[in-house]
Design an enzyme around this catalytic site. Structure first.
Site, PDB file in Angstrom:
ATOM      1  N   HIS A  38      10.169  57.601   2.570  1.00 17.51           N
ATOM      2  CA  HIS A  38       9.251  58.112   3.600  1.00 17.51           C
ATOM      3  C   HIS A  38       8.295  59.093   2.932  1.00 17.51           C
ATOM      4  O   HIS A  38       8.320  59.266   1.703  1.00 17.51           O
ATOM      5  CB  HIS A  38      10.038  58.739   4.754  1.00 17.51           C
ATOM      6  CG  HIS A  38      11.061  59.737   4.304  1.00 17.51           C
ATOM      7  ND1 HIS A  38      10.723  60.943   3.714  1.00 17.51           N
ATOM      8  CD2 HIS A  38      12.416  59.701   4.309  1.00 17.51           C
ATOM      9  CE1 HIS A  38      11.820  61.607   3.410  1.00 17.51           C
ATOM     10  NE2 HIS A  38      12.873  60.872   3.751  1.00 17.51           N
ATOM     11  N   HIS A  41       9.622  61.498   0.229  1.00 20.58           N
ATOM     12  CA  HIS A  41       9.754  60.936  -1.123  1.00 20.58           C
ATOM     13  C   HIS A  41       8.375  60.756  -1.765  1.00 20.58           C
ATOM     14  O   HIS A  41       8.189  60.987  -2.952  1.00 20.58           O
ATOM     15  CB  HIS A  41      10.432  59.560  -1.091  1.00 20.58           C
ATOM     16  CG  HIS A  41      11.808  59.555  -0.526  1.00 20.58           C
ATOM     17  ND1 HIS A  41      12.097  59.046   0.718  1.00 20.58           N
ATOM     18  CD2 HIS A  41      12.980  59.999  -1.034  1.00 20.58           C
ATOM     19  CE1 HIS A  41      13.393  59.161   0.947  1.00 20.58           C
ATOM     20  NE2 HIS A  41      13.951  59.741  -0.088  1.00 20.58           N
ATOM     21  N   GLN A 157      21.920  70.466  -1.689  1.00 17.69           N
ATOM     22  CA  GLN A 157      21.890  69.525  -2.814  1.00 17.69           C
ATOM     23  C   GLN A 157      20.971  70.060  -3.918  1.00 17.69           C
ATOM     24  O   GLN A 157      21.307  70.005  -5.107  1.00 17.69           O
ATOM     25  CB  GLN A 157      21.392  68.164  -2.321  1.00 17.69           C
ATOM     26  CG  GLN A 157      21.019  67.206  -3.439  1.00 17.69           C
ATOM     27  CD  GLN A 157      20.641  65.827  -2.930  1.00 17.69           C
ATOM     28  OE1 GLN A 157      21.499  65.063  -2.542  1.00 17.69           O
ATOM     29  NE2 GLN A 157      19.355  65.497  -2.950  1.00 17.69           N
ATOM     30  N   ARG A 191      17.082  58.868   8.025  1.00 18.39           N
ATOM     31  CA  ARG A 191      17.959  58.715   9.199  1.00 18.39           C
ATOM     32  C   ARG A 191      17.189  58.835  10.513  1.00 18.39           C
ATOM     33  O   ARG A 191      17.713  58.446  11.562  1.00 18.39           O
ATOM     34  CB  ARG A 191      19.095  59.730   9.143  1.00 18.39           C
ATOM     35  CG  ARG A 191      20.067  59.436   8.006  1.00 18.39           C
ATOM     36  CD  ARG A 191      21.299  60.311   8.043  1.00 18.39           C
ATOM     37  NE  ARG A 191      22.320  59.818   7.135  1.00 18.39           N
ATOM     38  CZ  ARG A 191      22.553  60.301   5.905  1.00 18.39           C
ATOM     39  NH1 ARG A 191      21.835  61.306   5.443  1.00 18.39           N
ATOM     40  NH2 ARG A 191      23.499  59.780   5.140  1.00 18.39           N
TER      41      ARG A 191
HETATM   42  O1  PAF Z   1      18.763  62.946  -2.101  1.00 19.55           O
HETATM   43  C1  PAF Z   1      19.061  61.775  -2.431  1.00 19.55           C
HETATM   44  O2  PAF Z   1      18.263  60.851  -2.224  1.00 19.55           O
HETATM   45  C2  PAF Z   1      20.386  61.488  -3.111  1.00 19.55           C
HETATM   46  O3  PAF Z   1      21.378  62.342  -2.669  1.00 19.55           O
HETATM   47  C3  PAF Z   1      20.308  61.485  -4.645  1.00 19.55           C
HETATM   48  C4  PAF Z   1      19.934  62.851  -5.194  1.00 19.55           C
HETATM   49  C5  PAF Z   1      19.302  60.458  -5.116  1.00 19.55           C
HETATM   50  C6  PAF Z   1      21.679  61.118  -5.234  1.00 19.55           C
HETATM   51  O4  PAF Z   1      22.103  59.876  -4.802  1.00 19.55           O
END
Ligand code: PAF
Length: 306
Positions: A38, A41, A157, A191
């Site tokens: 999306h 990204h 993350q 999602r």
């Molecule tokens: O954020 C994501 O898209 C995923 O968690 C990643 C960092 C590619 C790991 O699979």
């Protein structure tokens, strides 16, 4: 600029394409994803395109980061559309491995970034971040990028990956980009596709709760309990089944007693059958409150020059 997107499935093909780019004097930018791309990204790929000479993206719906009751099987997958988007954005190489290209049944190695996965999503998604750091470490070893791009939307993350990168001495500069939002404030997420029109409207409450929290802090509130309560009220009114509404220290991800320094205000909840997360990070100094991304270049032993 890119001369067309090359798609490969094997690590060895990634390595030879990257080596060729390096021999041409190009720096390597990397945008790892689990697909269903999306605008969030896309902004990462655009930044990589601007700042590095050869852009690699990966699409791998990593089974190890989904719990047994999570949405691994229904996670949206459309590699044709994703590849078209990457091509349009000038990405050079798409690494799209199958599960067996990355994992074997004899794998025994696990990586855990201790402490940073205790709260927030770590408390309700056991094993999730172990799965994330394992695949990110593998991808870093395969791609060997100079820079890797992640979104602030997945703030926990992002912090964990920066710790992993520093602790394991990956010579990779981690770039964190701000969350991209729909016009009404909903954070872009793969999602969101699962939300009905009504749910999508109500899901905006996540961002409203965060914005309200920021306003309350700007007005001088320094006790987390009051700020948390205002977020919980807003989310409950919208019909969220709440996972958490927290204020944590942005660098160690532990709940704070006082709102001061780097603060991550983070929320998660279920809207119908869809789990959504969002956050705002702020630096609070005296009466000043500044919105930031959680980037910690000082954790790394490497000095980054472009
Ligand atoms: O954020 C994501 O898209 C995923 O968690 C990643 C960092 C590619 C790991 O699979």
């Amino acid at each position: 600029m890119s001369s067309g997107l090359k798609i490969v499935q094997k690590a060895a093909d990634v390595r030879s394409a990257v080596l060729e780019a390096r021999l041409q004097g190009k720096s390597i930018g990397f945008v790892p994803t689990i697909g269903a791309l999306h605008e969030g990204h896309e902004s990462l790929v655009r930044s990589a395109r601007e700042c590095t000479g050869y852009v690699v993206s990966s699409i791998f719906v990593n089974p190890k980061q989904f719990g047994p009751k999570e949405d691994y099987t229904r996670y949206p997958r459309d590699q044709t559309a994703d590849a078209a988007a990457l091509e349009r954005l000038g990405c050079d190489l798409l690494f799209a491995p199958g599960e067996r290209d990355l994992y074997t049944s004899s794998d025994r190695t696990r990586i855990s970034v201790h402490g940073l996965d205790e709260f927030l999503c770590g408390s309700t998604r056991p094993g999730h971040f172990q799965g994330v750091v394992l695949v990110v470490a593998k991808l870093f070893n395969i791609v060997q990028p100079d820079e890797a791009y992640f979104g602030q939307k997945d703030a926990q993350q992002a912090v964990i990956i920066q710790r992993l990168t520093a602790d394991l001495d990956f010579p990779v500069r981690i770039v964190i980009e701000p969350t991209v939002r729909e016009p009404e404030g909903l954070a872009m997420s793969s999602r969101n596709e699962h939300l009905s029109t009504g749910e999508r409207k109500r899901a905006v409450a996540l961002y409203e709760a965060l914005s309200e929290a920021k306003r309350v802090i700007e007005a001088g509130e320094r006790k987390p309990a009051a700020v948390k309560q205002s977020m919980l009220n807003r989310m409950t009114r919208a019909g969220f089944d709440i996972d958490y509404a927290e204020l944590v220290d942005g660098s160690n991800l532990r709940p704070v007693k006082n709102i001061d320094g780097l603060i991550l205000i983070a929320v998660a909840g279920w809207m119908g059958g869809t789990r959504l997360i969002d956050n705002i990070a702020v630096r609070v100094a005296g009466t000043g409150v500044e919105e930031i991304v959680l980037e910690f270049p000082e954790w790394s032993r490497y000095e980054w020059k472009r």
